[in-house]
Scaffold this motif. Structure first.
Motif, mmCIF file in Angstrom:
data_model
loop_
_atom_site.group_PDB
_atom_site.id
_atom_site.type_symbol
_atom_site.label_atom_id
_atom_site.label_comp_id
_atom_site.label_asym_id
_atom_site.label_seq_id
_atom_site.Cartn_x
_atom_site.Cartn_y
_atom_site.Cartn_z
ATOM 1 N N ASP A 66 -2.838 0.663 -4.086
ATOM 2 C CA ASP A 66 -2.199 -0.620 -3.773
ATOM 3 C C ASP A 66 -1.492 -1.122 -5.026
ATOM 4 O O ASP A 66 -1.971 -0.906 -6.142
ATOM 5 C CB ASP A 66 -3.230 -1.659 -3.331
ATOM 6 C CG ASP A 66 -3.920 -1.283 -2.030
ATOM 7 O OD1 ASP A 66 -3.340 -0.498 -1.255
ATOM 8 O OD2 ASP A 66 -5.042 -1.763 -1.791
ATOM 9 N N HIS A 68 0.862 -1.176 0.000
ATOM 10 C CA HIS A 68 0.000 0.000 0.000
ATOM 11 C C HIS A 68 0.901 1.229 0.000
ATOM 12 O O HIS A 68 1.818 1.337 0.818
ATOM 13 C CB HIS A 68 -0.909 0.025 1.223
ATOM 14 C CG HIS A 68 -1.774 1.248 1.297
ATOM 15 N ND1 HIS A 68 -2.850 1.441 0.460
ATOM 16 C CD2 HIS A 68 -1.697 2.361 2.081
ATOM 17 C CE1 HIS A 68 -3.420 2.601 0.729
ATOM 18 N NE2 HIS A 68 -2.736 3.178 1.716
ATOM 19 N N SER A 81 1.095 5.435 0.131
ATOM 20 C CA SER A 81 0.413 6.674 0.486
ATOM 21 C C SER A 81 1.347 7.844 0.198
ATOM 22 O O SER A 81 2.518 7.822 0.589
ATOM 23 C CB SER A 81 0.025 6.664 1.967
ATOM 24 O OG SER A 81 -0.652 7.856 2.328
ATOM 25 N N SER A 108 -3.277 7.726 -2.778
ATOM 26 C CA SER A 108 -2.930 6.386 -2.320
ATOM 27 C C SER A 108 -3.371 5.334 -3.328
ATOM 28 O O SER A 108 -4.279 5.563 -4.129
ATOM 29 C CB SER A 108 -3.544 6.091 -0.947
ATOM 30 O OG SER A 108 -4.952 6.080 -1.025
ATOM 31 N N THR A 146 -3.932 13.715 0.025
ATOM 32 C CA THR A 146 -3.236 12.431 0.037
ATOM 33 C C THR A 146 -3.645 11.598 -1.171
ATOM 34 O O THR A 146 -4.834 11.472 -1.468
ATOM 35 C CB THR A 146 -3.554 11.644 1.324
ATOM 36 O OG1 THR A 146 -3.126 12.395 2.459
ATOM 37 C CG2 THR A 146 -2.843 10.292 1.326
#
Length: 207
Positions: free
Chosen positions: A113, A32, A34, A111, A109
């Motif tokens: 995966d 993940h 970020s 983000s 932010t």
């Protein structure tokens, strides 16, 4: 062969069936990512992914999903790129240049995966004569002129090398990367349950 030896052999076989399905999920590489763009508030730019492999690198796919951020409809792709941010974006390393860039409004932010998949029989801990070089997925923030934005270079890099654990490096001012424990597929649970039932049945028949 005695009854005890036969039972031991069959139990060992059953245990092998169970063990064979568990490592399959544990060997997956998932992360993940970020990205904090608060220092770039009021600006816009590309969230850029570049996946490169040397000529003799083994085939690898980077699968990107669960995107979050203030993205626009503007993007560009080159090389082995398929899918979308809404579902799953897949980037291969087969062409000389494999890149996807998504225009986004910065200040919050971002983000997503990422997981890496290799053909059956290859992994980050095994190598072959036909796969002696690595591949690298680089993540960067770029301006409209494709120059680095904010950071002086890539903010996250995944180096996939044969016979080695994937190396992850980040610009700590912008990006954090954490491992994701893989969730086994439903079929894995079925195989695991079948193996456990086989063991239980064998024990019950000999008690």
């Amino acid at each position: 062969m005695s009854i005890l030896n036969k039972l031991s052999a069959r139990l060992l076989f059953a245990l092998m069936l169970v063990a064979d399905v568990v490592p399959a999920s544990a060997s997956a590489e998932s992360y993940h990512v970020s990205i904090d763009t608060s220092t770039l508030a009021g600006r816009e730019g590309y969230l850029d992914f570049l996946f490169l492999g040397l000529a003799n690198a083994g085939p690898v796919q980077a699968k990107l999903s669960n995107f979050a951020g203030d993205f626009t409809s503007s993007s560009f792709a080159q090389g082995q790129v398929s899918g979308s941010l809404a579902s799953q974006l897949t980037i291969g390393n087969g062409d000389a240049w494999n890149e996807f860039a998504q225009w986004t409004r910065l200040g919050g932010t971002l983000s997503f995966d990422v997981s890496f998949s290799r053909p059956a029989g290859s992994s980050s801990s095994s190598s072959s004569s036909s796969s002696v070089a690595g591949a690298t997925l680089s993540v960067a923030l770029l301006d409209a002129g494709l120059n680095y934005l904010g950071a002086s270079g890539d903010i996250a890099t995944f180096a996939l090398l044969p016979a080695a654990v994937t190396t992850v490096s980040t610009d700590a001012a912008y990006a954090t990367v954490s491992n994701i424990s893989p969730v086994p597929e439903p079929a894995t649970y079925v195989m695991l349950a079948a193996g456990l039932l086989l063991i239980t049945g064998l024990i019950a028949r000999r008690v």
